[in-house]
Design an enzyme around this catalytic site. Sequence first.
Site, PDB file in Angstrom:
ATOM      1  N   GLN A 140       1.079 -11.015  -2.861  1.00 37.82           N
ATOM      2  CA  GLN A 140      -0.345 -10.672  -2.819  1.00 37.82           C
ATOM      3  C   GLN A 140      -0.809 -10.269  -4.213  1.00 37.82           C
ATOM      4  O   GLN A 140      -0.069  -9.623  -4.940  1.00 37.82           O
ATOM      5  CB  GLN A 140      -0.564  -9.480  -1.889  1.00 37.82           C
ATOM      6  CG  GLN A 140      -0.273  -9.764  -0.444  1.00 37.82           C
ATOM      7  CD  GLN A 140      -0.466  -8.524   0.409  1.00 37.82           C
ATOM      8  OE1 GLN A 140      -0.031  -7.440   0.042  1.00 37.82           O
ATOM      9  NE2 GLN A 140      -1.114  -8.674   1.539  1.00 37.82           N
ATOM     10  N   LYS A 180     -14.782  -3.349   6.303  1.00 36.57           N
ATOM     11  CA  LYS A 180     -14.315  -4.290   5.273  1.00 36.57           C
ATOM     12  C   LYS A 180     -15.306  -5.416   5.024  1.00 36.57           C
ATOM     13  O   LYS A 180     -16.229  -5.636   5.802  1.00 36.57           O
ATOM     14  CB  LYS A 180     -12.954  -4.861   5.646  1.00 36.57           C
ATOM     15  CG  LYS A 180     -12.950  -5.561   6.980  1.00 36.57           C
ATOM     16  CD  LYS A 180     -11.572  -6.134   7.288  1.00 36.57           C
ATOM     17  CE  LYS A 180     -11.618  -6.862   8.608  1.00 36.57           C
ATOM     18  NZ  LYS A 180     -10.482  -7.698   8.875  1.00 36.57           N
ATOM     19  N   HIS A 216      -4.986  -1.291  -5.297  1.00 34.29           N
ATOM     20  CA  HIS A 216      -5.520  -0.177  -4.516  1.00 34.29           C
ATOM     21  C   HIS A 216      -6.303   0.721  -5.442  1.00 34.29           C
ATOM     22  O   HIS A 216      -5.812   1.089  -6.508  1.00 34.29           O
ATOM     23  CB  HIS A 216      -4.385   0.560  -3.811  1.00 34.29           C
ATOM     24  CG  HIS A 216      -3.707  -0.304  -2.804  1.00 34.29           C
ATOM     25  ND1 HIS A 216      -2.531  -0.953  -3.054  1.00 34.29           N
ATOM     26  CD2 HIS A 216      -4.098  -0.671  -1.558  1.00 34.29           C
ATOM     27  CE1 HIS A 216      -2.210  -1.685  -1.996  1.00 34.29           C
ATOM     28  NE2 HIS A 216      -3.137  -1.533  -1.075  1.00 34.29           N
ATOM     29  N   CYS A 263       0.800  -1.238   0.000  1.00 37.98           N
ATOM     30  CA  CYS A 263       0.000   0.000   0.000  1.00 37.98           C
ATOM     31  C   CYS A 263       0.833   1.289   0.000  1.00 37.98           C
ATOM     32  O   CYS A 263       0.536   2.187  -0.794  1.00 37.98           O
ATOM     33  CB  CYS A 263      -1.002   0.026   1.141  1.00 37.98           C
ATOM     34  SG  CYS A 263      -1.325  -1.532   1.940  1.00 37.98           S
ATOM     35  N   ASP A 272      -2.446  -7.865  -5.138  1.00 33.21           N
ATOM     36  CA  ASP A 272      -2.871  -6.644  -4.480  1.00 33.21           C
ATOM     37  C   ASP A 272      -3.370  -5.610  -5.490  1.00 33.21           C
ATOM     38  O   ASP A 272      -2.930  -5.598  -6.636  1.00 33.21           O
ATOM     39  CB  ASP A 272      -1.660  -6.067  -3.743  1.00 33.21           C
ATOM     40  CG  ASP A 272      -2.061  -5.393  -2.452  1.00 33.21           C
ATOM     41  OD1 ASP A 272      -3.272  -5.249  -2.216  1.00 33.21           O
ATOM     42  OD2 ASP A 272      -1.156  -5.002  -1.687  1.00 33.21           O
ATOM     43  N   HIS A 304      -8.482  -1.252  -0.491  1.00 32.33           N
ATOM     44  CA  HIS A 304      -7.497  -2.322  -0.660  1.00 32.33           C
ATOM     45  C   HIS A 304      -8.293  -3.569  -1.035  1.00 32.33           C
ATOM     46  O   HIS A 304      -9.319  -3.828  -0.424  1.00 32.33           O
ATOM     47  CB  HIS A 304      -6.784  -2.682   0.642  1.00 32.33           C
ATOM     48  CG  HIS A 304      -6.200  -1.531   1.392  1.00 32.33           C
ATOM     49  ND1 HIS A 304      -4.852  -1.351   1.509  1.00 32.33           N
ATOM     50  CD2 HIS A 304      -6.778  -0.528   2.096  1.00 32.33           C
ATOM     51  CE1 HIS A 304      -4.620  -0.291   2.264  1.00 32.33           C
ATOM     52  NE2 HIS A 304      -5.768   0.229   2.623  1.00 32.33           N
ATOM     53  N   ARG A 311       6.984 -10.854   5.967  1.00 32.16           N
ATOM     54  CA  ARG A 311       6.644 -10.666   7.375  1.00 32.16           C
ATOM     55  C   ARG A 311       7.272 -11.798   8.158  1.00 32.16           C
ATOM     56  O   ARG A 311       7.227 -12.950   7.742  1.00 32.16           O
ATOM     57  CB  ARG A 311       5.124 -10.682   7.562  1.00 32.16           C
ATOM     58  CG  ARG A 311       4.490  -9.481   6.907  1.00 32.16           C
ATOM     59  CD  ARG A 311       2.995  -9.482   7.044  1.00 32.16           C
ATOM     60  NE  ARG A 311       2.413  -8.691   5.984  1.00 32.16           N
ATOM     61  CZ  ARG A 311       1.138  -8.713   5.661  1.00 32.16           C
ATOM     62  NH1 ARG A 311       0.311  -9.488   6.319  1.00 32.16           N
ATOM     63  NH2 ARG A 311       0.685  -7.960   4.686  1.00 32.16           N
TER      64      ARG A 311
HETATM   65 ZN    ZN Z   1      -3.244  -2.323   0.781  1.00 31.98          ZN
END
Ligand code: ZN
Length: 648
Positions: free
Chosen positions: A382, A470, A386, A335, A384, A516, A364
């Site tokens: 991910q 969410k 945005h 992000c 991912d 997200h 992580r």
């Molecule tokens: Zn994000």
Amino acid sequence: MIKLTFPDGQVREYSADIQVIDVAKSISEGLARNVISASFNGVAVETTTTLTTDGTLKFYTWNDKEGKKAFWHSSSHVMAQALEELYSGIKLTIGPAIDNGFYYDVDFGDTKIIEADFKKIEDRMLAIAREKHTFSMRSVSKKDALALYQNNEFKTELIQNLEDGSITFCDHSTFSDLCRGGHIPNTEIIKAVKILNVAGAYWRGDEKNKQLTRVYGISFPKQKDLTEYLELLEEAKRRDHRKLGKELDLFTFSKRVGQGLPLWLPKGAALREQLESFLKKAQKKAGYEQVVTPHIGQKELYVCSGHYEKYGADSFQPIHTPAEGEEFLLKPMNCPHHCEIYNARPWSYKDLPKRYAEFGTVYRYEQSGELHGLTRVRGFTQDDAHIFCTPDQLDEEFKKVIDLVLYVFGSLGFENFTAQISLRDQENRSKYIGSDENWEKAENAIIKAATEKGLSTVVEYGEAAFYGPKLDFMVKDALGRSWQLGTIQVDYNLPERFELTYKGSDNEMHRPIMIHRAPFGSMERFIAILLEHTAGNFPLWLMPNQVAILTLSEKYEKYAKKVFNLLEINEIRSLIDDRNETIGKKIREAELNKYPYLLILGDEEERNGTVSVRVKGQDGKTNQTLSIESFIEFIKTEIKKTEKEFNV
Ligand SMILES: [Zn+2]
Ligand SMILES: [Zn+2]
């Protein structure tokens, strides 16, 4: 008299000394027979608890999550009693109910519990259960509680952290334990028990503390339920993604590379690539733009985003460079990078929404004990993206993301799912960032979008992130296990922290809202779940190798190459097995590899320009001989049948 409210809204009056079970009886004998636990004003109570005030009463049976929890919590007491009787001098610590069964962490001293011991523990538990003991709660002063456990430093530590006056014990048979309550009416309804496993566990999960033995068990009200559960466990073992990953040559781990860092083998990489291009294609249709960002970023970037505060201490530590004071972090999230991409130029409301997508790898640190195959790793990618939009666009954008997620699930054979809507805790609004007005807008957008899309939903208050509400998709796999896949989150926080702006139609500067979203979540975890869900029989469109070409002998190598090329031109993925092995062996191996179609090539096939097609699951028979062209037409149709169209 007291007034009791029931989940259906009904209110009934009772005398102010009635027991929970008698309330059930007043409703129906059938209910009273099936009730195994209850909650009063949201707190677990005993079926023998006497009610003295007005409130909301809920009954639970074995079919409810809460019912199972009480059942397994009570079984854990029975197991603890059995263990104390069998192994004198042991120290009990904590023993909660979990999603499937219960465990107890025990300090067994020098004794080692092995599988051969399980049977005698089970037998003792069943013998205790049959004696039909009831559970009763009593309050104990802190002083007395500490005295009772003077030889148990673990319970002592637990009690020291409790407030005097709030400490309760549960008694059944000759056994008592520190406990908050929530039991089944008596032990006799525990008809089947199984000790599943023992494992090492550190006291309070901290490696610096003493290692205890965690004894896992499960229990059921019927023998038949246990049998079914054990069959399911066997099937889960057969489908374990770590086992299948090895058999199908998809991924591996290397001690040298490091724990929790998967290495993708060619077939696994092909599978990932297949999934990625599938999603990229759909995302392109939905107006996303691909971006690429580095695997590291300056520490300040994550200080700005707040991730440093959240992950900094417990994750990978900063990377230092020869330059004094310069520090980089492995990225824990994509992000912040995407925020800076947005910040690269000014935007007007007419430019929005911007949708940036990236298969971004993040890192992580997970404790080594927490690592598990591909489901818990230290580096993962991910899917991912945005979305930066105006408040007015939130509704529409949210619906579009849901469409995409549903398309992904549908294409991969996940038909059974619910959507969890996580909203603010209404009582505690101050702990959330962003204006009331924006929150209301976002929460309504999610609820409206989920309703309009006909999703089966559950609403959870207080489950929202501090930065926004969410929607999480909980998917049931072929074995009935629930997984959280796919999440869509609204965020007011990062746009604030990164000072993201756009010029509105009023010529003023405004903050965009950020969404997200990741339909797969992590590629690693998703592939693990997909492997276990399909047992490796992926939908045909996704199979890294849709066809295996097997030659009867090396003589047919050239013909095999020709077939391979023709398939490739037609975008059908195949491989050739022209080893000098018997055809029987080649077929067996190809079947273990789960290749959907096998083509067997020999003299006749080469002479006639045909292929002998063998389809998985058709026992031992080469089912038909087709010309190469007809086979190509045939398999193309079959692939099409498994593909879904994504309509925007
Ligand atoms: Zn994000
Ligand atoms: Zn208890």
